[in-house]
Design an enzyme around this catalytic site. Structure first.
Site, PDB file in Angstrom:
ATOM      1  CE  LYS A 132      16.452  -8.810 -11.777  1.00 48.17           C
ATOM      2  NZ  LYS A 132      15.644  -8.610 -10.623  1.00 48.17           N
ATOM      3  CG  HIS A 152      23.896 -34.955 -10.380  1.00 52.91           C
ATOM      4  ND1 HIS A 152      24.456 -36.211 -10.479  1.00 52.91           N
ATOM      5  CD2 HIS A 152      24.928 -34.087 -10.226  1.00 52.91           C
ATOM      6  CE1 HIS A 152      25.768 -36.100 -10.358  1.00 52.91           C
ATOM      7  NE2 HIS A 152      26.094 -34.821 -10.202  1.00 52.91           N
ATOM      8  CD1 TRP A 154      -0.798  -5.603  -4.192  1.00 52.19           C
ATOM      9  CD2 TRP A 154       0.458  -6.058  -2.414  1.00 52.19           C
ATOM     10  NE1 TRP A 154      -0.075  -6.726  -4.471  1.00 52.19           N
ATOM     11  CE2 TRP A 154       0.704  -7.028  -3.408  1.00 52.19           C
ATOM     12  CE3 TRP A 154       1.146  -6.156  -1.208  1.00 52.19           C
ATOM     13  CZ2 TRP A 154       1.603  -8.071  -3.234  1.00 52.19           C
ATOM     14  CZ3 TRP A 154       2.042  -7.207  -1.035  1.00 52.19           C
ATOM     15  CH2 TRP A 154       2.260  -8.147  -2.045  1.00 52.19           C
ATOM     16  CD  GLU A 174      18.830 -10.743  -9.606  1.00 53.27           C
ATOM     17  OE1 GLU A 174      18.444 -11.517  -8.722  1.00 53.27           O
ATOM     18  OE2 GLU A 174      18.232  -9.706  -9.892  1.00 53.27           O
ATOM     19  CG  ASN A 208       1.525   0.083   3.837  1.00 49.80           C
ATOM     20  OD1 ASN A 208       1.178  -1.064   3.591  1.00 49.80           O
ATOM     21  ND2 ASN A 208       2.617   0.639   3.350  1.00 49.80           N
ATOM     22  N   GLY A 209      -0.056  -2.157   6.076  1.00 47.52           N
ATOM     23  CA  GLY A 209       0.428  -3.183   7.005  1.00 47.52           C
ATOM     24  C   GLY A 209      -0.669  -4.217   7.253  1.00 47.52           C
ATOM     25  CB  CYS A 236      -0.876   0.011   1.245  1.00 47.93           C
ATOM     26  SG  CYS A 236      -1.807  -1.495   1.423  1.00 47.93           S
ATOM     27  CD  GLU A 240      12.018 -10.146 -10.127  1.00 49.44           C
ATOM     28  OE1 GLU A 240      12.987  -9.705 -10.774  1.00 49.44           O
ATOM     29  OE2 GLU A 240      11.771  -9.830  -8.972  1.00 49.44           O
ATOM     30  CE  LYS A 277      12.164  -1.612  -6.154  1.00 50.66           C
ATOM     31  NZ  LYS A 277      13.030  -2.372  -7.076  1.00 50.66           N
ATOM     32  NE  ARG A 280       4.182   2.320  -1.521  1.00 49.12           N
ATOM     33  CZ  ARG A 280       5.077   2.450  -0.529  1.00 49.12           C
ATOM     34  NH1 ARG A 280       6.182   3.104  -0.746  1.00 49.12           N
ATOM     35  NH2 ARG A 280       4.874   1.926   0.645  1.00 49.12           N
TER      36      ARG A 280
END
Ligand code: BG6
Length: 608
Positions: free
Chosen positions: A485, A504, A75, A481, A101-102, A2, A488, A603, A27
């Site tokens: 990327k 394996h 959110w 990474e 927010n939370g 949020c 995502e 984010k 966000r």
């Protein structure tokens, strides 16, 4: 996650709030709303969907009169995205409006208690319980009321509140969730982060956990959790709003990829004085460096991957055992740590709930903690024993790029500093690595000047359903990474594997056309990598190598090659990252994905 914005001053609040919310869109959210006071008249406009819907509903702010107000992007965590579940939430008696927010973990118990006392609820959210609790506990003094409300809440919150009893005044409080106070000229703001108010002020105060801020157009007063008035020191955020804009790039992510030379310079250069590394105020000296028995590096997502690169670098150059952990695993693993363990916490936002919880646990168990964080005064930055800021500037795209490479660079500095203190490197090798780190920005600059090859391969492979990333040693760390990327932002299934692991199990998945990106920058492991590449090719898999010009012979054995500048093997993950960021970016662009705001992602996840 949020977003919160609040305003009190002499200007019409509605348009300021809506514009502020637009700067928080990145966000991630599913609904939004504002509440504005005009004298004792409280007007609330809120809606599911994008802020453009809110703008329309509020007729661009024209229908919402008043000069004090609060705004929110939601959110969803409790209650589906809907108009009624959107914030602000208004108390049953219509006198208090709240944004939150939370997560209020004990909301169900509080809700049934308040309903039993005759206070009706309108939404399915946890957040509404704050507005109704304010109504229930309000005794005419908002400061004592807010303290009592917070004493009843279990969980995390950043709260903005306005009241018809206190027109012109805006209240804010927080626990485990970020909230800053923006100090303007005859106007003041609250915001989840600087970007929402940076257009109006560069002067901010970070609200501390449990503290309460009372804002009027001409004053801001702060109170500790026990109600004592406290003084807070403002700090200046020298990001201008254009930095938080796209600056002409099609996406924030591409802008931030291109900001990496500056971000790396700003992160490294101020800490290198001649041949010495000065890590700000971090208490690292020969004595305590030699007391370190092991290092735990903890983070989530890309921050965790930076930690794995750090692990390889520090173990090789400092000869200390390094354990890299996912924060969400660490906090429930009853970790083996104490004062002989150095814990390095990595977080771009400095607010990730899992990572913050890991920091608190490591501290509680006696470990000395160093945070590598990008956002100034964020919770992790303030609670760690030491903090080493990555000066990457605001990172808006959900998929981190400059946040990650500057975290890696910061870990190189910490590792090199420790190696120096422990004399685990010859002077020559130390100098070589330090020069290599200092050279990274211009090497990245050179990479960014020639992306034609990357675009070509991205276009060619953009419609594949699955892509593998393989590497050995620090190339394996870099491949993790690279895979994240791509996943995502392009939604292509991508997996990173230690190249030696292919045989394996995974190799059963290789068939004609399967695409494998093989990171082959490590000279000492080059021929091992070649045999892995040949194993993939012998099953008709397509292999794209990522290697330096010095290893360009690999191109004889692959279907293509993404070249990185020659660099020290220990430092190649920064350069590989840039190539793989651009590869992911152009694949996602080819697929028409929402690159800056990928589906389902936020984010920074400030809830567990
Ligand atoms: C995820 C982000 O939610 O959190 C990732 O999508 C990020 O990009 C991860 O790496 C950790 O975030 P932070 O802010 O703690 O580095």
């Amino acid at each position: 996650m949020c977003g919160i914005i609040g305003y009190t001053g002499g200007r019409p609040a509605a348009t300021l709030l809506i514009d502020g919310l637009k700067r928080l869109e990145y966000r991630g959210y599913d609904s939004s709303g504002i509440a504005v006071l005009d004298g004792e008249k409280l007007t609330t406009v809120k809606t599911v969907g994008k802020i453009a819907e809110l703008d329309k509903k509020a007729n661009g702010g024209k229908d919402v009169i008043g000069t004090v107000g609060i705004g929110h992007t939601r959110w969803a965590t409790h209650g589906v995205p809907s108009d009624i579940n959107s914030h602000p939430h208004v108390s049953a008696n219509g006198r208090f409006a709240v944004v939150h927010n939370g997560i209020i973990e004990n909301y169900a118990e509080l809700k049934s208690e308040l309903i039993a006392k005759g206070i009706p609820f309108a939404s399915d959210t946890d957040s509404e319980v704050i507005a109704q609790l304010v109504q229930y506990l309000y005794d005419g003094d908002m400061l004592t009321t807010l303290r009592e409300v917070c004493a009843r809440l279990v969980g995390s919150y950043a709260v903005g509140l306005i009241s018809t009893d206190d027109c012109g005044t805006l209240y804010a409080t927080r626990k485990d969730n970020p909230l800053v106070v923006g100090l303007g000229r005859n106007e003041n703001f609250i915001a989840s982060d600087f970007a929402a108010a940076l257009e109006h002020t560069h002067d901010f105060v970070q609200l501390g956990d449990g503290e309460i801020a009372r804002l009027t157009p001409s004053s801001v007063t702060f109170y500790s959790s026990n109600g004592v008035r406290i003084e807070k020191t403002p700090f200046r955020v020298d990001w201008d709003i254009s930095q938080a804009e796209k600056g002409g790039y099609p996406h924030f992510m591409l802008k931030e990829i291109y900001e990496q030379p500056k971000a790396l310079t700003d992160t490294v250069r101020p800490r290198v004085k001649g041949s010495s590394i000065v890590l700000d105020k971090i208490a690292l000296d020969t004595r305590n460096a030699n007391l370190i028995e092991k290092i735990d590096i903890i983070g989530c997502g890309s921050a965790y991957h930076a930690g794995i690169v750090g692990k390889y670098f520090i173990e090789k150059n400092c000869r200390i055992r390094v354990n890299c952990e996912l924060a969400s695993e660490y906090i429930y693993s009853n970790p083996i740590t104490d004062s002989r363990t150095l814990t390095i916490i990595i977080s771009q936002s400095g607010e990730t709930a899992d990572t913050l919880a890991a920091l608190r646990l490591a501290k509680k168990l006696g470990s000395h903690t160093i945070a590598i964080v990008n956002v100034v005064e964020s919770a992790i930055a303030r609670e760690a024993d030491d903090v080493l800021y990555t000066h990457a500037g605001p990172e808006i795209a959900v998929a981190t790029t400059k946040g990650y490479t500057t975290q890696v660079a910061a870990l190189y500095l910490v590792g090199l500093k420790i190696a120096k203190l422990k004399h685990t490197l010859s002077d020559a090798r130390y100098a070589e690595l330090l020069d290599g780190i200092l050279a990274l920005p211009q090497q990245v600059r050179a990479q960014l000047d020639d992306v034609a090859g990357i675009k070509k391969y991205a276009k060619r492979f953009a419609q594949h359903k699955c892509v593998f990333f393989i590497g050995r040693g620090t190339d394996y760390a870099a491949s993790l990474e690279g895979a994240l990327k791509l996943k995502e932002i392009s939604y292509i299934h991508a997996e990173a594997y230690a190249a030696g692991e292919l045989k394996h199990g995974t190799i059963s998945l290789i068939e004609e056309g399967t695409v494998t990106l093989a990171l082959a920058t490590q000279r000492a492991l080059f021929y091992k990598m070649l045999s892995n590449i040949k194993a993939v090719q012998s099953r008709k898999g397509t292999v794209l190598a990522v290697a330096s010009a010095a290893n360009s012979e690999v191109s004889e054995f692959t279907d293509g090659m993404l070249v990185i500048p020659d660099c020290d093997d220990d430092l190649s993950p920064v350069l590989s990252a840039v190539v793989l960021q651009l590869f992911a970016y152009y694949v996602a662009a080819e697929r028409g994905c929402d690159i800056d705001k990928p589906r389902n992602l936020a984010k920074s996840v400030t809830v567990e």
